[in-house]
Write a protein that holds these residues in place. Structure first.
Motif, PDB file in Angstrom:
ATOM      1  N   ALA A   1      64.029  37.631 -10.558  1.00 11.21           N
ATOM      2  CA  ALA A   1      64.483  38.828  -9.853  1.00 11.21           C
ATOM      3  C   ALA A   1      63.335  39.669  -9.311  1.00 11.21           C
ATOM      4  CB  ALA A   1      65.339  39.682 -10.785  1.00 11.21           C
ATOM      5  N   GLY A   2      62.151  39.507  -9.893  1.00 11.87           N
ATOM      6  CA  GLY A   2      61.016  40.313  -9.459  1.00 11.87           C
ATOM      7  C   GLY A   2      59.722  39.719  -9.954  1.00 11.87           C
ATOM      8  N   GLY A   3      58.610  40.276  -9.469  1.00 10.27           N
ATOM      9  CA  GLY A   3      57.320  39.774  -9.881  1.00 10.27           C
ATOM     10  C   GLY A   3      56.206  40.724  -9.500  1.00 10.27           C
ATOM     11  N   SER A   4      55.066  40.528 -10.136  1.00  9.14           N
ATOM     12  CA  SER A   4      53.869  41.304  -9.819  1.00  9.14           C
ATOM     13  C   SER A   4      52.660  40.503 -10.280  1.00  9.14           C
ATOM     14  CB  SER A   4      53.885  42.661 -10.525  1.00  9.14           C
ATOM     15  OG  SER A   4      52.691  43.382 -10.253  1.00  9.14           O
ATOM     16  N   GLY A   5      51.748  40.237  -9.348  1.00  8.69           N
ATOM     17  CA  GLY A   5      50.565  39.470  -9.718  1.00  8.69           C
ATOM     18  C   GLY A   5      50.933  38.089 -10.208  1.00  8.69           C
ATOM     19  N   ALA A   6      50.555  37.778 -11.443  1.00  5.02           N
ATOM     20  CA  ALA A   6      50.815  36.462 -12.022  1.00  5.02           C
ATOM     21  C   ALA A   6      52.037  36.456 -12.931  1.00  5.02           C
ATOM     22  CB  ALA A   6      49.582  35.994 -12.796  1.00  5.02           C
ATOM     23  N   VAL A   7      52.888  37.473 -12.825  1.00  6.84           N
ATOM     24  CA  VAL A   7      54.031  37.620 -13.728  1.00  6.84           C
ATOM     25  C   VAL A   7      55.317  37.699 -12.913  1.00  6.84           C
ATOM     26  CG1 VAL A   7      55.092  39.068 -15.523  1.00  6.84           C
ATOM     27  CG2 VAL A   7      52.602  38.824 -15.415  1.00  6.84           C
TER      28      VAL A   7
ATOM     29  N   VAL B   1      51.587  30.970  -4.169  1.00 10.26           N
ATOM     30  CA  VAL B   1      51.471  32.430  -4.280  1.00 10.26           C
ATOM     31  C   VAL B   1      50.040  32.776  -4.710  1.00 10.26           C
ATOM     32  CG1 VAL B   1      52.534  34.526  -5.204  1.00 10.26           C
ATOM     33  CG2 VAL B   1      53.913  32.479  -4.899  1.00 10.26           C
ATOM     34  N   ASN B   2      49.082  32.486  -3.831  1.00  7.84           N
ATOM     35  CA  ASN B   2      47.676  32.642  -4.188  1.00  7.84           C
ATOM     36  C   ASN B   2      47.291  34.090  -4.437  1.00  7.84           C
ATOM     37  OD1 ASN B   2      47.733  29.923  -3.622  1.00  7.84           O
ATOM     38  ND2 ASN B   2      45.960  29.933  -2.273  1.00  7.84           N
ATOM     39  N   ILE B   3      47.828  34.998  -3.649  1.00  4.74           N
ATOM     40  CA  ILE B   3      47.452  36.410  -3.780  1.00  4.74           C
ATOM     41  C   ILE B   3      48.264  37.106  -4.860  1.00  4.74           C
ATOM     42  CG2 ILE B   3      49.031  37.523  -2.135  1.00  4.74           C
ATOM     43  CD1 ILE B   3      46.543  38.964  -0.982  1.00  4.74           C
ATOM     44  N   GLY B   4      49.185  36.380  -5.475  1.00  8.79           N
ATOM     45  CA  GLY B   4      50.052  36.953  -6.503  1.00  8.79           C
ATOM     46  C   GLY B   4      51.324  37.526  -5.913  1.00  8.79           C
ATOM     47  N   HIS B   5      52.274  37.787  -6.797  1.00 13.57           N
ATOM     48  CA  HIS B   5      53.564  38.321  -6.366  1.00 13.57           C
ATOM     49  C   HIS B   5      53.450  39.792  -5.972  1.00 13.57           C
ATOM     50  CE1 HIS B   5      55.954  34.808  -7.636  1.00 13.57           C
ATOM     51  NE2 HIS B   5      55.067  34.695  -8.610  1.00 13.57           N
ATOM     52  N   GLN B   6      54.100  40.124  -4.870  1.00  9.90           N
ATOM     53  CA  GLN B   6      54.304  41.518  -4.435  1.00  9.90           C
ATOM     54  C   GLN B   6      53.005  42.301  -4.259  1.00  9.90           C
ATOM     55  OE1 GLN B   6      57.591  40.671  -3.595  1.00  9.90           O
ATOM     56  NE2 GLN B   6      57.727  42.883  -3.728  1.00  9.90           N
ATOM     57  N   HIS B   7      52.017  41.665  -3.644  1.00 13.01           N
ATOM     58  CA  HIS B   7      50.790  42.411  -3.365  1.00 13.01           C
ATOM     59  C   HIS B   7      51.148  43.565  -2.423  1.00 13.01           C
ATOM     60  CE1 HIS B   7      46.847  43.531  -1.932  1.00 13.01           C
ATOM     61  NE2 HIS B   7      46.291  42.760  -2.880  1.00 13.01           N
ATOM     62  N   PRO B   8      50.834  44.805  -2.781  1.00 12.15           N
ATOM     63  CA  PRO B   8      51.340  45.948  -2.002  1.00 12.15           C
ATOM     64  C   PRO B   8      50.865  45.968  -0.551  1.00 12.15           C
ATOM     65  CG  PRO B   8      49.772  46.664  -3.697  1.00 12.15           C
ATOM     66  CD  PRO B   8      50.107  45.243  -3.992  1.00 12.15           C
ATOM     67  N   ALA B   9      49.635  45.524  -0.285  1.00 10.22           N
ATOM     68  CA  ALA B   9      49.139  45.555   1.089  1.00 10.22           C
ATOM     69  C   ALA B   9      49.911  44.574   1.967  1.00 10.22           C
ATOM     70  CB  ALA B   9      47.649  45.229   1.118  1.00 10.22           C
ATOM     71  N   VAL B  10      50.272  43.428   1.420  1.00 10.09           N
ATOM     72  CA  VAL B  10      51.002  42.436   2.208  1.00 10.09           C
ATOM     73  C   VAL B  10      52.443  42.887   2.419  1.00 10.09           C
ATOM     74  CG1 VAL B  10      51.613  40.005   2.409  1.00 10.09           C
ATOM     75  CG2 VAL B  10      49.479  40.653   1.267  1.00 10.09           C
TER      76      VAL B  10
ATOM     77  N   SER C   1      46.905  39.555   4.059  1.00 11.55           N
ATOM     78  CA  SER C   1      46.478  38.688   2.957  1.00 11.55           C
ATOM     79  C   SER C   1      44.992  38.389   3.029  1.00 11.55           C
ATOM     80  CB  SER C   1      47.257  37.367   2.986  1.00 11.55           C
ATOM     81  OG  SER C   1      48.609  37.563   2.667  1.00 11.55           O
ATOM     82  N   ILE C   2      44.518  37.975   4.213  1.00  6.55           N
ATOM     83  CA  ILE C   2      43.099  37.631   4.331  1.00  6.55           C
ATOM     84  C   ILE C   2      42.230  38.864   4.115  1.00  6.55           C
ATOM     85  CG2 ILE C   2      41.331  36.836   5.960  1.00  6.55           C
ATOM     86  CD1 ILE C   2      43.399  34.853   7.045  1.00  6.55           C
ATOM     87  N   ASP C   3      42.657  40.004   4.658  1.00  5.92           N
ATOM     88  CA  ASP C   3      41.872  41.231   4.457  1.00  5.92           C
ATOM     89  C   ASP C   3      41.829  41.625   2.981  1.00  5.92           C
ATOM     90  OD1 ASP C   3      41.429  41.276   7.152  1.00  5.92           O
ATOM     91  OD2 ASP C   3      42.729  43.008   7.568  1.00  5.92           O
ATOM     92  N   ALA C   4      42.963  41.512   2.285  1.00  4.28           N
ATOM     93  CA  ALA C   4      42.992  41.855   0.856  1.00  4.28           C
ATOM     94  C   ALA C   4      42.154  40.877   0.043  1.00  4.28           C
ATOM     95  CB  ALA C   4      44.435  41.875   0.348  1.00  4.28           C
ATOM     96  N   MET C   5      42.240  39.598   0.374  1.00  2.00           N
ATOM     97  CA  MET C   5      41.450  38.607  -0.361  1.00  2.00           C
ATOM     98  C   MET C   5      39.959  38.850  -0.158  1.00  2.00           C
ATOM     99  SD  MET C   5      43.832  35.203   0.159  1.00  2.00           S
ATOM    100  CE  MET C   5      43.172  34.167  -1.140  1.00  2.00           C
ATOM    101  N   ASP C   6      39.590  39.222   1.060  1.00  2.00           N
ATOM    102  CA  ASP C   6      38.191  39.589   1.331  1.00  2.00           C
ATOM    103  C   ASP C   6      37.791  40.838   0.558  1.00  2.00           C
ATOM    104  OD1 ASP C   6      36.780  37.793   2.930  1.00  2.00           O
ATOM    105  OD2 ASP C   6      37.708  38.523   4.770  1.00  2.00           O
ATOM    106  N   GLY C   7      38.588  41.891   0.713  1.00  5.79           N
ATOM    107  CA  GLY C   7      38.224  43.195   0.152  1.00  5.79           C
ATOM    108  C   GLY C   7      38.248  43.251  -1.354  1.00  5.79           C
ATOM    109  N   GLU C   8      39.096  42.448  -1.980  1.00  5.08           N
ATOM    110  CA  GLU C   8      39.259  42.494  -3.436  1.00  5.08           C
ATOM    111  C   GLU C   8      38.556  41.352  -4.162  1.00  5.08           C
ATOM    112  OE1 GLU C   8      43.472  42.861  -4.246  1.00  5.08           O
ATOM    113  OE2 GLU C   8      43.704  44.289  -2.594  1.00  5.08           O
TER     114      GLU C   8
END
Length: 437
Positions: free
Chosen positions: A34-40, A59-68, A322-329
């Protein structure tokens, strides 16, 4: 309606109306998410599970990444959809982000809806560019479930779907179960390359358009190429004027601890296919990154391919974010570090203590434990044993990725060391329970 009622309703509706892929339908009893966050992830009742499958390793960037999520929401408000025969700023920005990660000499991206049609269109480009027909790919591979992609696939899923033409298969390297009687990685590489050379010669080099390889075969077992193999394939392709397509659908965008897995193997392909990790599947998308030489083939010649949703603006927005977040984080760097410092050492420790584990292999957040009934003969653990392992792992709060006699350890690239330790403890307890049964 209570949370438990929502879970029950989800299961009831699923069983009544949803026809699932790669499954006999009658016996399915699927988990509710029903939901997710990161690796959960969790169900409606709040039962928490560590997602060490990344769903389908996407789901490489994890579930529900807020920027995406925000980027998709903002794009939906501005322009929810537009046809491919338009210039769209988000589409152009997404393509620019992707080619910025590619090697020199790649300037164009053809967008598709996913990985299968990315491989389908890469094959089409190679055939048109060379004027040849045959595509070579390995038996241990998965390239998607469309006409040419499923024929390029080497595993059992090809056999009920053989309606495309112009495909031949060969054995790639796999030292643990060598087809070449090799005893070292160097031997395996040399003999696998000689085998491929003989296949090329036997099929007729003048007929072969492309060699299609997963840089790291994923579903087939996370089979890291031995030293010199991919460079040798590149040299063989050059010798005979064959296009080299590297399928990075599963291995790309952080999964290996690099933006592209081939960066670690001294090779540059002619076409790169991608999907999954480019935006973690938040919106369906894939594509082909095209070398300038092949792109030029279609400067004055129509490319006979297209999709209604090619470069969909919601997908494009999600790729940019996604690419910007992966770069920035530092998410790709985290995948590389967590593989080297946490996952790899922990899995090798499990293998040293559990005779059921025949081999551990991988890099980044892309690992496999291969289970055997007998370490001496390397006979695969039977399906009943793997089913028992899966049941024990799920009971301990981890979503596993199971393929044949293997458990693939493929969490999101954002996974933490503590989460790895929690999952490994679950694997350890599950293996111990199965060994004792």
């Amino acid at each position: 309606m209570t949370e438990e009622d929502l879970d029950a309703r989800a299961k009831r509706l699923d069983r009544a109306h949803v026809f699932h892929s790669w499954s006999a339908q009658a016996g399915l009893d699927l988990p509710v998410v029903a939901g997710g966050s990161g690796a959960v992830v969790w169900d409606h009742a709040g039962t928490r599970m560590l997602d060490f499958s990344s769903q389908l390793v996407n789901v490489n960037i994890g579930h529900q990444h807020p920027a995406v999520v925000d980027a998709i929401r903002e794009q939906a408000s501005a322009l929810a959809t537009i046809g491919p025969a338009t210039a769209n700023l988000r589409r152009g920005e997404a393509a620019a982000r992707i080619v910025a990660k590619a090697p020199a000499g790649f300037s164009k991206v053809f967008f598709t809806n996913g990985g299968a049609d990315a491989n389908e269109n890469a094959i089409r480009m190679a055939r048109l560019h060379t004027g040849r027909e045959t595509v070579l790919s390995t038996y241990r591979s998965y390239h998607g479930n469309t006409g040419a992609a499923i024929m390029a696939t080497g595993d059992w899923r090809r056999m009920p779907n053989q309606f495309a033409h112009g495909h031949a298969h060969f054995f790639g390297p796999y030292l643990y179960r060598s087809e070449f009687w090799a005893t070292t990685p160097e031997q395996e590489s040399e003999r696998a390359l000689q085998h491929l050379r003989r296949v090329v010669q036997s099929e007729g080099p003048q007929t072969i358009a492309a060699i299609l390889l997963e840089t790291i075969p994923g579903t087939a077992g996370i089979l890291l190429p031995p030293p010199g193999y991919l460079a040798g394939v590149r040299a063989l392709a050059d010798e005979y004027g064959i296009v080299l397509i590297l399928d990075e659908v599963m291995a790309g965008f952080g999964r290996s601890g690099r933006w592209f897995a081939f960066e670690g193997y001294d090779v540059v392909p002619d076409l790169i296919t991608f999907a999954k990790g480019v935006n973690s599947g938040y919106v369906p998308v894939g594509g082909v990154i095209i070398s300038d030489e092949i792109a030029a083939t279609f400067d004055e010649r129509v490319f006979p391919g297209g999709l209604t949703y090619s470069g969909h603006p919601l997908a494009a927005a999600s790729i940019i974010a996604s690419i910007d977040a992966m770069d920035g984080e530092g998410i790709v760097e985290n995948a590389r570090r967590i593989g080297a410092e946490a996952i790899g050492p922990a899995l090798h420790d499990l293998a040293a203590r559990h005779p059921l584990i025949g081999e551990v292999r991988g890099e980044g957040v892309f690992w496999a434990m291969e289970f055997v009934a007998d370490p001496a003969t390397r006979a695969p653990l039977p399906a009943a044993g793997i089913a028992a392992l899966k049941k024990e792992i799920v009971a301990r709060g981890v979503v596993p990725f199971v393929a044949d006699n293997r458990i693939h350890v493929v969490p999101p690239c954002v996974v933490t060391g503590d989460q790895v330790a929690e999952a490994v403890a679950a694997y350890d307890a599950a293996i111990t329970a199965v060994e004792a049964s």
